[in-house]
Scaffold this active site. Structure first.
Site, PDB file in Angstrom:
ATOM      1  N   PRO A 184      14.992 -39.627  58.466  1.00  0.00           N
ATOM      2  CA  PRO A 184      16.173 -39.401  59.315  1.00  0.00           C
ATOM      3  C   PRO A 184      16.467 -40.795  60.181  1.00  0.00           C
ATOM      4  O   PRO A 184      15.851 -40.657  61.377  1.00  0.00           O
ATOM      5  CB  PRO A 184      15.953 -38.145  60.226  1.00  0.00           C
ATOM      6  CG  PRO A 184      14.571 -38.384  60.320  1.00  0.00           C
ATOM      7  CD  PRO A 184      13.838 -38.795  59.011  1.00  0.00           C
ATOM      8  N   ASP A 351      12.888 -44.012  62.729  1.00  0.00           N
ATOM      9  CA  ASP A 351      12.516 -42.582  61.898  1.00  0.00           C
ATOM     10  C   ASP A 351      12.664 -41.816  63.279  1.00  0.00           C
ATOM     11  O   ASP A 351      11.855 -41.763  64.255  1.00  0.00           O
ATOM     12  CB  ASP A 351      11.312 -42.591  61.446  1.00  0.00           C
ATOM     13  CG  ASP A 351      10.944 -41.354  60.682  1.00  0.00           C
ATOM     14  OD1 ASP A 351      11.660 -40.529  61.095  1.00  0.00           O
ATOM     15  OD2 ASP A 351       9.905 -41.284  59.876  1.00  0.00           O
ATOM     16  N   HIS A 352      13.764 -40.790  63.371  1.00  0.00           N
ATOM     17  CA  HIS A 352      13.954 -40.037  64.411  1.00  0.00           C
ATOM     18  C   HIS A 352      12.789 -38.875  64.616  1.00  0.00           C
ATOM     19  O   HIS A 352      12.668 -38.001  65.414  1.00  0.00           O
ATOM     20  CB  HIS A 352      15.045 -39.246  64.225  1.00  0.00           C
ATOM     21  CG  HIS A 352      16.168 -39.099  65.486  1.00  0.00           C
ATOM     22  ND1 HIS A 352      15.658 -38.906  66.656  1.00  0.00           N
ATOM     23  CD2 HIS A 352      17.373 -39.155  65.622  1.00  0.00           C
ATOM     24  CE1 HIS A 352      16.293 -38.633  67.702  1.00  0.00           C
ATOM     25  NE2 HIS A 352      17.440 -38.957  67.077  1.00  0.00           N
ATOM     26  N   ARG A 353      12.057 -38.708  63.465  1.00  0.00           N
ATOM     27  CA  ARG A 353      10.817 -37.683  63.639  1.00  0.00           C
ATOM     28  C   ARG A 353       9.833 -38.280  64.533  1.00  0.00           C
ATOM     29  O   ARG A 353       9.087 -37.708  65.062  1.00  0.00           O
ATOM     30  CB  ARG A 353      10.294 -37.540  62.138  1.00  0.00           C
ATOM     31  CG  ARG A 353      11.174 -36.854  61.045  1.00  0.00           C
ATOM     32  CD  ARG A 353      10.544 -36.735  59.985  1.00  0.00           C
ATOM     33  NE  ARG A 353      10.424 -38.398  59.342  1.00  0.00           N
ATOM     34  CZ  ARG A 353       9.753 -38.611  58.011  1.00  0.00           C
ATOM     35  NH1 ARG A 353       9.476 -37.557  57.358  1.00  0.00           N
ATOM     36  NH2 ARG A 353       9.995 -39.820  57.536  1.00  0.00           N
TER      37      ARG A 353
END
Length: 381
Positions: A184, A351-353
């Site tokens: 993401p 990476d939004h995680r």
């Protein structure tokens, strides 16, 4: 003690490697760090350094052998006449199982192809005449062997303006498609005034590059914002204790990413020396060492590109895209006036995680403050 030398895994998409040429022969005394052999992956040729000292007792995969990653390629012993059995050798081969495998009566011998490319003599001769790279072809002969008809077909395709993807382009495409589909992404950009840094840089002898300044500033900022210097391992976040900066380098064959290890500890001159050597080796198709990048930097500013976004290279948390510093009329100084300043735009893909927008913004703010502070830059010498 008997130890196995294994085919290393240099990238997530790598499942095999090719033994190009052994630099040592059976019976040679080996010191830790000696160049044992050259290995080829789908991205580059690497010089493999001996992980331990000892004697090279047995080469299991000769020149040209195509070997699955983490498979044994040679046997090392402490003494020159020490008896050994391959099944009893120690090897740093990771396993995901916690229970031991059932005992086997005899150790398994890995199946290794001794041909770098399976091809008939006629196919090889015709490929040389037509200047066609056999690595780009898919064989239709017995066992996948490339035959002369495959070469002739490729020649007709090329003459029609169609060129098959190389192994490297296939690997790059697979990795980037996987990243865009599963990671993401989000993007944050900031403008940095490089005017004072450039004036300072021009006065230095030897002169560091703009990339050197950015690498050093990035490494320093990553120490403060460790979430961006992390990676995802299943459901766990691994925060790295060193900053290994990968430099995206374009070559005639595609993109490779040589790595500057421990960038946070190095001076500007040391970073510059490493960068020059690594980029030269990468463009020659040779890369030494096995350091894994924890963060990647892609700089297209030298080509006049003002801004772009890059794709995160998993399992890394982020990548920084750097544009050119171009003259612009902007408000400047106290009291506020209008001045021509050299403004550089950088864009962080994350990476939004692993990272939230606030951390990304704070990282870029710190990067900007450091690069706009000549006293800070001077401290990096």
């Amino acid at each position: 003690m008997t130890k196995l030398i294994i085919m290393p895994k240099y990238g997530l998409q790598q499942d095999e490697g090719t033994v190009v040429e052994w630099q040592k022969k059976e019976g040679d005394r080996i010191e830790k760090g000696d160049i044992l052999l050259e290995l080829e992956t789908d991205k580059a040729i690497f010089e493999y350094e001996a992980p331990d000292a000892g004697y090279l007792r047995k080469i299991l995969a000769g020149d040209g052998a195509v070997v699955p990653v983490l498979s044994p390629i040679a046997v090392l012993t402490d003494t020159v006449d020490e008896p050994f059995e391959i099944g009893d050798a120690e090897a740093p081969i990771p396993t995901e199982t916690t229970e031991p495998e059932p005992a086997k009566a005899e150790p398994e011998t890995p199946v290794i192809s001794q041909d770098r490319v399976k091809r008939s003599p006629a196919a090889k001769r015709r490929a040389n005449e037509l200047n066609i790279n056999l690595h780009t072809l898919t064989g239709t002969g017995p066992g996948g062997r490339i035959v002369q008809a495959d070469v002739e077909r490729a020649a007709q395709t090329i003459s029609a303006g169609r060129t098959p993807l190389t192994r490297m382009r296939k690997a790059i495409g697979a990795a980037m498609a996987h990243s865009k589909q599963t990671v993401p992404h989000f993007y944050v950009a900031i403008e940095i005034d490089m005017t004072d840094a450039e004036i300072w840089r021009q006065k230095q002898m030897p002169k560091p590059s703009v990339t050197d300044l950015i690498v050093k500033a990035t490494a320093a900022s990553l120490v403060r914002f460790s979430a961006l210097n992390s990676s995802l391992d299943g459901n766990d976040i691994l925060t790295h204790n060193t900053v290994n900066i990968g430099l995206a380098v374009g070559t005639d064959n595609g993109l490779v990413v040589p790595v500057i290890p421990d960038a946070q500890r190095k001076t500007l001159s040391a970073l510059a020396s490493d960068r020059i050597r690594l980029i030269e080796e990468a463009r020659q198709g040779k890369m030494r060492g096995d350091a894994k990048a924890t963060f990647t930097l892609s700089n297209l500013g030298m080509y006049g590109v003002t801004s772009f976004t890059a794709i995160v290279n998993p399992p890394e948390a982020a990548i920084l895209a750097v544009g050119a510093a171009i003259p612009r009329v902007v408000p400047h100084g106290e009291p506020l006036t209008i001045a021509v300043r050299h403004i550089m735009e950088v864009t962080l893909s994350a990476d939004h995680r692993l990272v939230d927008g606030l951390i990304a913004a704070q990282f870029l703010q710190t990067l900007k403050q450091d690069l706009e502070n000549v006293d800070m830059i001077q401290s990096w010498i």
